[in-house]
Scaffold this motif. Structure first.
Motif, PDB file in Angstrom:
ATOM      1  N   ASP A 311       0.851  -1.190   0.000  1.00 32.69           N
ATOM      2  CA  ASP A 311       0.000   0.000   0.000  1.00 32.69           C
ATOM      3  C   ASP A 311       0.888   1.242   0.000  1.00 32.69           C
ATOM      4  OD1 ASP A 311      -1.840   2.015   0.423  1.00 32.69           O
ATOM      5  OD2 ASP A 311      -3.072   0.812   1.774  1.00 32.69           O
ATOM      6  N   GLN A 312       0.839   2.011  -1.081  1.00 35.38           N
ATOM      7  CA  GLN A 312       1.653   3.216  -1.217  1.00 35.38           C
ATOM      8  C   GLN A 312       0.873   4.485  -0.915  1.00 35.38           C
ATOM      9  OE1 GLN A 312       5.018   3.098  -2.091  1.00 35.38           O
ATOM     10  NE2 GLN A 312       4.834   0.866  -1.937  1.00 35.38           N
ATOM     11  N   GLY A 313      -0.280   4.337  -0.291  1.00 35.21           N
ATOM     12  CA  GLY A 313      -1.099   5.493   0.053  1.00 35.21           C
ATOM     13  C   GLY A 313      -2.111   5.810  -1.018  1.00 35.21           C
ATOM     14  N   SER A 314      -1.689   6.459  -2.094  1.00 36.32           N
ATOM     15  CA  SER A 314      -2.612   6.839  -3.167  1.00 36.32           C
ATOM     16  C   SER A 314      -2.772   5.730  -4.208  1.00 36.32           C
ATOM     17  CB  SER A 314      -2.129   8.124  -3.852  1.00 36.32           C
ATOM     18  OG  SER A 314      -0.831   7.945  -4.375  1.00 36.32           O
ATOM     19  N   PHE A 315      -1.976   4.663  -4.099  1.00 37.18           N
ATOM     20  CA  PHE A 315      -2.101   3.529  -5.003  1.00 37.18           C
ATOM     21  C   PHE A 315      -1.490   2.301  -4.327  1.00 37.18           C
ATOM     22  CE2 PHE A 315       1.853   5.738  -5.966  1.00 37.18           C
ATOM     23  CZ  PHE A 315       2.785   4.714  -5.990  1.00 37.18           C
ATOM     24  N   LYS A 316      -1.659   1.146  -4.952  1.00 37.50           N
ATOM     25  CA  LYS A 316      -1.112  -0.102  -4.438  1.00 37.50           C
ATOM     26  C   LYS A 316      -0.244  -0.759  -5.506  1.00 37.50           C
ATOM     27  CE  LYS A 316      -5.107  -0.823  -1.457  1.00 37.50           C
ATOM     28  NZ  LYS A 316      -6.350  -1.598  -1.206  1.00 37.50           N
ATOM     29  N   ILE A 317       0.820  -1.403  -5.066  1.00 39.20           N
ATOM     30  CA  ILE A 317       1.704  -2.138  -5.973  1.00 39.20           C
ATOM     31  C   ILE A 317       1.520  -3.626  -5.699  1.00 39.20           C
ATOM     32  CG2 ILE A 317       4.062  -2.628  -6.682  1.00 39.20           C
ATOM     33  CD1 ILE A 317       3.095   0.109  -7.548  1.00 39.20           C
TER      34      ILE A 317
END
Length: 362
Positions: A311-317
């Motif tokens: 979880d990168q905050g504004s998106f997910k990898i």
């Protein structure tokens, strides 16, 4: 300001170079237009600083010519080229005031005192240095010192270009953002030719109108930030630009299918036809944001297994395994994947083919 032409430039630090690997610069043929904002981007050791020093005159190239507005300056030293160079560490006179540091290049050229004062005050205003003009440079913060270093180039009305060699490396992240913004404002206001060397893609893509990506002594692609992201011409550009970088899968072609260890990934007719004509080792490339992830079977999809999700905050990898190969997909913040087995789809407009690291194209 000046238009700068690099004509078949090559340079080696070896006394008698015999093979391509002996050259730090292998073949540079490029034009820097008058008033342009450029970034030279690449990893350490790729030749960025060598190229900048050839432009400035600190190095005479082993081969080729450097032209300023059509005049051959290949053998001229920096002081005869009317350029300003800003280095990673500011070169200042710490015992002098900020005013005297800014005035030094003009006084050294015997400019009239009234003109010196006018230019220094003008540049200090542009760089937000006016409150510090009477202070000694030694007591200032790193960002202010770097502004002074920049200002010493800006005070000269005859400067042909300003060259920056990783000038923000020692600056903390917030001050980096402020200085990048200030550089963009200066370029928009004064329309100076600026060439900015960096290994940081964020710095390059936010500062420059045109980014020149270097790899192993070559300029592998020149383009706008959007062009580099959407249409990388070289595999290195694909994985160096973007976070995470482009996914690559070794493949073979079977009609309109790219085969990755037996798994078939559909290609559009145009891409498949170009791939059939290409020579060399083939690889499929796709940006993480272009890779579709589906919970259920989808037309044109291939099965994969979820490995991790960050979880990168504004998106997910999402990291997945496909036929033994690792890929990353960038998902929207509200997109969750709860199952282990998923289906991947490779949209044709995001899918590229590379042959021996070069983009397959018409």
């Amino acid at each position: 300001m000046a238009r700068i032409d690099m004509q078949e430039i090559a340079h080696s630090y070896v006394a008698q170079p015999e093979q391509e690997s002996d050259y730090a610069l292998k073949r540079i043929h490029n034009t820097w237009d008058d008033g342009g904002a450029y970034a030279l981007l690449g990893p350490s050791g790729c030749g960025k600083t060598t190229l900048l020093n050839v432009i400035s005159g600190l190095l005479t190239p082993s081969k080729g010519r450097v032209l300023y507005d059509g005049q051959d300056v290949t053998d001229l030293p920096p002081e005869k080229r009317n350029i300003a160079q800003v280095f990673q560490f500011p070169v200042l006179y710490d015992t002098m005031s900020v005013f005297d540091n800014l005035a030094f290049p003009l006084r050294n050229r015997r400019v009239a005192p009234d003109e010196v004062k006018r230019r220094v005050l003008e540049v200090a205003e542009i760089l937000d240095l006016t409150p510090f003009l009477k202070k000694k440079a030694a007591g200032l913060a790193a960002d202010a010192k770097q502004k002074i270093s920049l200002g010493r180039g800006l005070v000269r009305s005859d400067v042909a270009a300003i060259l920056f060699d990783e000038p923000l490396t020692v600056i903390d992240p917030q001050l980096k953002w402020d200085l990048r913004r200030k550089l963009k404002e200066i370029h928009e206001q004064l329309k100076l030719t600026m060439i900015y060397v960096t290994h940081d893609q964020v710095e390059a893509l936010t500062f420059a109108e045109q980014v020149l990506v270097m790899y192993e002594g070559e300029l592998v692609q020149i383009g706008t930030p959007q062009e580099l992201f959407e249409n990388p011409q070289h595999k290195f550009v694909g994985y160096f630009i973007g976070s995470p970088g482009m996914n690559f899968l070794p493949c073979t072609l079977d009609g309109n299918m790219a085969r990755v260890d037996g798994v078939g990934i559909p290609l559009d007719d145009k891409m498949a036809a170009m791939g059939q004509k290409a020579r060399g080792r083939l690889e499929l490339g796709i940006r993480p944001m272009g890779l579709e992830v589906h919970a259920e079977t989808v037309a044109g999809g291939v099965p994969a297994r979820v490995y991790t999700m960050e979880d990168q905050g504004s998106f997910k990898i999402l990291t997945v395994k496909l036929a033994g190969h690792t890929l990353r997909a960038r998902l929207p913040e509200d997109h969750s994947v709860t199952q282990t087995d998923v289906w991947l789809r490779f949209p044709p407009h995001w899918t590229k083919l590379f042959a021996d690291d070069r983009l397959v194209s018409e």
